[in-house]
Enzyme design. Structure first.
Site, short mmCIF file in Angstrom:
data_model
loop_
_atom_site.label_atom_id
_atom_site.label_comp_id
_atom_site.label_asym_id
_atom_site.label_seq_id
_atom_site.Cartn_x
_atom_site.Cartn_y
_atom_site.Cartn_z
N ARG A 161 -74.02 -10.14 -39.25
CA ARG A 161 -74.02 -10.05 -37.80
C ARG A 161 -72.60 -9.75 -37.32
O ARG A 161 -71.65 -10.33 -37.83
CB ARG A 161 -74.49 -11.38 -37.19
CG ARG A 161 -75.97 -11.61 -37.31
CD ARG A 161 -76.36 -13.01 -36.95
NE ARG A 161 -75.74 -13.57 -35.75
CZ ARG A 161 -76.07 -14.76 -35.23
NH1 ARG A 161 -77.01 -15.49 -35.78
NH2 ARG A 161 -75.46 -15.20 -34.15
N ARG A 172 -66.63 -17.88 -30.53
CA ARG A 172 -67.88 -18.63 -30.37
C ARG A 172 -67.65 -20.13 -30.43
O ARG A 172 -68.29 -20.89 -29.72
CB ARG A 172 -68.89 -18.19 -31.44
CG ARG A 172 -69.40 -16.78 -31.20
CD ARG A 172 -70.09 -16.24 -32.41
NE ARG A 172 -71.39 -16.84 -32.64
CZ ARG A 172 -72.01 -16.82 -33.82
NH1 ARG A 172 -71.43 -16.26 -34.86
NH2 ARG A 172 -73.18 -17.36 -33.94
P1 AMP Z 1 -77.22 -17.60 -31.81
O1 AMP Z 1 -78.04 -16.80 -32.72
O2 AMP Z 1 -77.96 -18.77 -31.21
O3 AMP Z 1 -75.88 -18.00 -32.41
O4 AMP Z 1 -76.87 -16.66 -30.55
C1 AMP Z 1 -76.14 -15.45 -30.71
C2 AMP Z 1 -75.58 -15.01 -29.38
O5 AMP Z 1 -76.65 -14.80 -28.43
C3 AMP Z 1 -74.66 -16.02 -28.69
O6 AMP Z 1 -73.31 -15.95 -29.16
C4 AMP Z 1 -74.78 -15.57 -27.23
O7 AMP Z 1 -74.04 -14.40 -26.99
C5 AMP Z 1 -76.25 -15.20 -27.14
N1 AMP Z 1 -77.07 -16.38 -26.76
C6 AMP Z 1 -78.01 -17.02 -27.50
N2 AMP Z 1 -78.55 -18.04 -26.83
C7 AMP Z 1 -77.94 -18.06 -25.62
C8 AMP Z 1 -78.03 -18.90 -24.48
N3 AMP Z 1 -78.88 -19.93 -24.44
N4 AMP Z 1 -77.25 -18.61 -23.41
C9 AMP Z 1 -76.41 -17.57 -23.43
N5 AMP Z 1 -76.24 -16.76 -24.47
C10 AMP Z 1 -76.99 -16.99 -25.57
#
Ligand code: AMP
Length: 216
Positions: A161, A172
């Site tokens: 990713r 992050r």
């Molecule tokens: P994750 O796979 O949960 O690490 O999400 C990857 C990316 O998606 C994050 O770094 C955010 O850019 C976006 N994202 C996922 N969930 C959310 C959320 N609840 N609110 C805002 N952005 C999100």
């Protein structure tokens, strides 16, 4: 009805644990990150709007993610409950969840906070790989695919990713500290938080979670 939220920094194992718990409890895993990645891949209007935030490791605006979750929760398979994975990610989102569920006479039953140090997170995320087709997760050291370019399960392409590259990991983690970590206190005050150490064998951690949630 069993409504769970998995909380924790990126790379804590929320996604993998959520998948396992979903099978065990017969309720769906709802990962906003997975839904957004599919939208980005398919270049949908949502994906086009979300991409620039995701690439920088920033949160996608609340209104976009809230809409995704509201639509998903309205689906039939959520009638017996759900596991939110990666949502809520800040206090505003948590308040919206309270309101949405409150209107249906429901609530978040338990918030599982998976605790892992930042140092461990950097190690995990920089080696993390994902299947572009089915989303299966791998790690170049701890859980490599048999063929380093293909998924063991579906033969899809394995990729890293963009947001798992080192600079973005730092961004992050900063977003997590500033915006998501305050949810620990938020849910603690509501009495729904349980913290589980995220270091150890995968099944061992699943069992720790099941012990606090209960075997339904
Ligand atoms: P994750 O796979 O949960 O690490 O999400 C990857 C990316 O998606 C994050 O770094 C955010 O850019 C976006 N994202 C996922 N969930 C959310 C959320 N609840 N609110 C805002 N952005 C999100």
């Amino acid at each position: 009805m069993l409504n769970l939220v998995l909380l924790g920094p990126p790379g804590a194992g929320k996604g993998s644990q959520a998948k396992s718990l979903a099978v065990r409890y017969g309720i769906p895993q709802i990962s906003t990150g997975d839904i957004l990645r599919v939208a980005v891949r398919d270049k949908t209007p949502l994906g086009i709007k979300a991409r620039s935030y995701m690439d920088k490791g920033m949160l996608v605006p609340d209104n976009l993610v809230v809409e995704i979750v509201a639509e998903r929760l309205a689906m039939d398979d959520c009638k017996a409950g759900f596991i939110l994975d990666g949502f809520p990610r800040n206090i505003a989102q948590a308040e919206i969840v309270e309101k949405m569920l409150g209107e249906l006479g429901e609530k978040v039953d338990k918030v599982i906070n998976i605790e892992v140090s930042h140092k461990e997170i950097v190690k995990r995320l920089s080696g993390r790989r994902v299947c572009r087709s089915c989303g299966e997760g791998y790690h170049i050291i701890f859980n490599p695919p048999v063929d380093d370019k293909k998924c063991d399960k579906c033969k899809g392409e394995i990729y890293q990713r963009d947001d798992d590259k080192e600079d973005t990991i730092e961004a992050r983690l900063k977003v997590y500290d500033e915006q998501t970590a305050p949810l620990i206190d938020f849910y603690n005050k509501k009495g729904s938080l349980v913290t589980v150490g995220g270091i150890g064998g995968f099944q061992e951690i699943t069992e720790k979670i099941v012990n606090v949630v209960g075997s339904r």
